[in-house]
Design an enzyme around this catalytic site. Structure first.
Site, PDB file in Angstrom:
ATOM      1  N   ASP A   1       0.871  -1.173   0.000  1.00 48.46           N
ATOM      2  CA  ASP A   1       0.000   0.000   0.000  1.00 48.46           C
ATOM      3  C   ASP A   1       0.911   1.227   0.000  1.00 48.46           C
ATOM      4  OD1 ASP A   1      -1.412   2.225   0.734  1.00 48.46           O
ATOM      5  OD2 ASP A   1      -2.444   1.306   2.440  1.00 48.46           O
TER       6      ASP A   1
ATOM      7  N   LYS B   1      -2.987  12.223  -3.552  1.00 47.48           N
ATOM      8  CA  LYS B   1      -1.983  12.484  -2.511  1.00 47.48           C
ATOM      9  C   LYS B   1      -0.653  12.905  -3.126  1.00 47.48           C
ATOM     10  CE  LYS B   1      -4.005   9.066   0.634  1.00 47.48           C
ATOM     11  NZ  LYS B   1      -4.794   9.874   1.544  1.00 47.48           N
TER      12      LYS B   1
ATOM     13  N   GLN C   1       1.017   6.524   0.984  1.00 46.94           N
ATOM     14  CA  GLN C   1       1.788   7.596   1.636  1.00 46.94           C
ATOM     15  C   GLN C   1       3.250   7.599   1.220  1.00 46.94           C
ATOM     16  OE1 GLN C   1       0.367   9.952   3.169  1.00 46.94           O
ATOM     17  NE2 GLN C   1      -1.628   9.081   3.663  1.00 46.94           N
TER      18      GLN C   1
END
Ligand code: C6P
Length: 416
Positions: free
Chosen positions: A209, A235, A212
């Site tokens: 994942d 993001k 971030q």
């Protein structure tokens, strides 16, 4: 700072970059906006806004299914963005990049299309304690459907993953390891390369994942050798509602479709439907064409900023914030991993994080206060929520100082 860092810094002109983000110029509650909620979503540079505008003004049409010029332009712009994303993550093959609604949908796609058909009762999916709900719940859904179960590797008080314990949990029944590259709640950077090596040595595939990580760290999926890598466009300075899933070609080729509809088929009859090749097999229906075009523009923008310089700059901001916040009495930083990026989370005395967030907002400082969709992390630390400041390339040392001043203001208001 070493010589390389000083050189990099000279090339990084944050004021010039800020000028590319018109939204940052505004006042909030009569004060200059200090936007430190970037892990939630980043602001968009002019280049992305112009790409969206240009797409709708000049090229808007549906893709892959009409033979007029506008459709051709739209298709080229859409497929051009796929190549940009491929280059950004260094995938071997453009067909290994699937556009999704975001990181969440990318993980759900793997859960439903890769994991579900392979899982049997008592099989295991291995996660860590610092995962975002998007990397927990899709696995719980497939576990409920198949009788498989989750195993969870613990984290230390500092918010670091215990690699030995994770490896010890890689067992005969482990069918997939699903891990964050960077924790959204703590900022911990996970040793993804090592985890992939350990998992592959046991024949276990790995999903990363990268929501971030992609905005902050270099991502090279071939070097990481991960099987799947999921991330969102919004993001990393792109539009909302668009993201990407990287998957190794051989795995994608063997996966059934996730959703049915237009574009994902080769032929349809009531008796039998055959499916398109990857990546189209996984992109049913009209996609977010403008969003994908904006995503491509965001990738171009980020690369043009010099990723090494961005990393050094953001690391300095994180260091400055951590150091100054740690000087505030009764403030506790949650997540002190040796290797962190992008995020500082904290609680202040017994003032609820939502109250801290409200005071900060009144001071013009936008942070996120809450569970950050990572409730198990909050439970691990015994806190209801944290205040989280998260950084982007356009943040400045002055932004950090404004954050710290605003937290001191909380102390004035609520008492020591
Ligand atoms: N984290 C945050 O404030 P989507 O919503 O699909 O773009 O991304 C989901 C997601 C998945 N994994 C990680 C590690 C994430 O941080 C996020 C999104 C935001 O932290 C919103 S909850």
């Amino acid at each position: 700072m070493n010589a390389i860092n000083s050189t990099v810094r000279l090339q990084f002109d944050v004021d010039r970059l800020r000028a590319e983000f018109p939204i940052l110029r505004q006042q909030i509650h009569g004060r200059p906006l200090v936007y430190l909620d970037n892990a939630n979503t980043t602001q968009k540079p002019r280049a992305v806004l112009e790409a969206l505008n240009h797409y709708y003004l000049e090229s808007n049409a549906n893709i892959h299914r009409a033979n007029h010029l506008l459709s051709e332009r739209a298709t080229q712009a859409y497929e051009g963005a796929r190549e940009k994303v491929r280059r950004f993550i260094n995938a071997r093959d453009v067909e290994e990049v699937i556009f999704t609604r975001g990181c969440t949908e990318a993980i759900n796609l793997v859960a439903q299309s890769f994991a579900r058909p392979r899982l049997r009762e008592d099989d295991e999916i291995l996660l860590t304690h610092l995962e975002h709900h998007s990397n927990i719940v899709p696995w719980q859904i497939v576990c409920e459907a198949t009788g498989a179960r989750l195993r969870v590797a613990p984290i230390s008080d500092r918010g670091e993953l215990d690699l030995e314990q994770l490896v010890a949990l890689m067992q005969e029944r482990t069918r997939l390891v699903a891990i964050a590259h960077v924790s959204n709640a703590l900022g911990t950077v996970l040793p993804v390369g090592e985890i992939v090596r350990e998992a592959h040595a046991r024949g276990i595939p790995v999903l990363v994942d990268g929501a971030q990580a992609a905005p902050h760290l270099p991502v090279d999926v071939q070097a990481l050798d991960c099987d799947f890598y999921a991330f969102s466009g919004h993001k990393l300075y792109g539009p909302t509602g668009v993201g990407a899933l990287y998957g190794k070609r051989a795995l994608l080729d063997a996966m059934p479709p996730y959703q049915g509809g237009g574009s994902m088929i080769a032929s349809v009859s009531f008796e039998k439907t055959t499916y398109n090749t990857v990546p189209y097999r996984f992109e049913a229906g009209t996609p977010n064409i403008a969003g994908v075009v904006g995503f491509g523009a965001a990738v171009d923008f980020l690369i043009s900023c010099d990723l090494d310089a961005v990393r050094v700059h953001e690391h300095e901001l994180l260091g400055r914030a951590t150091q100054q916040l740690a000087e505030i009495p009764d403030l506790r930083i949650i997540g002190e991993a040796h290797e962190k990026c992008g995020v500082v989370s904290f609680v202040y005395d017994d003032v609820h994080p939502h109250d801290v967030g409200t005071v900060l907002d009144q001071e013009g400082v936008a942070v996120r206060a809450g569970q950050h969709c990572a409730q198990p992390v909050m439970d691990r630390y015994g806190v209801p929520a944290t205040v989280r400041a998260s950084f982007a390339l356009y943040n400045t040392a002055e932004d950090v100082d404004a954050l710290v001043r605003a937290v001191w203001r909380v102390r004035d208001l609520f008492g020591a």
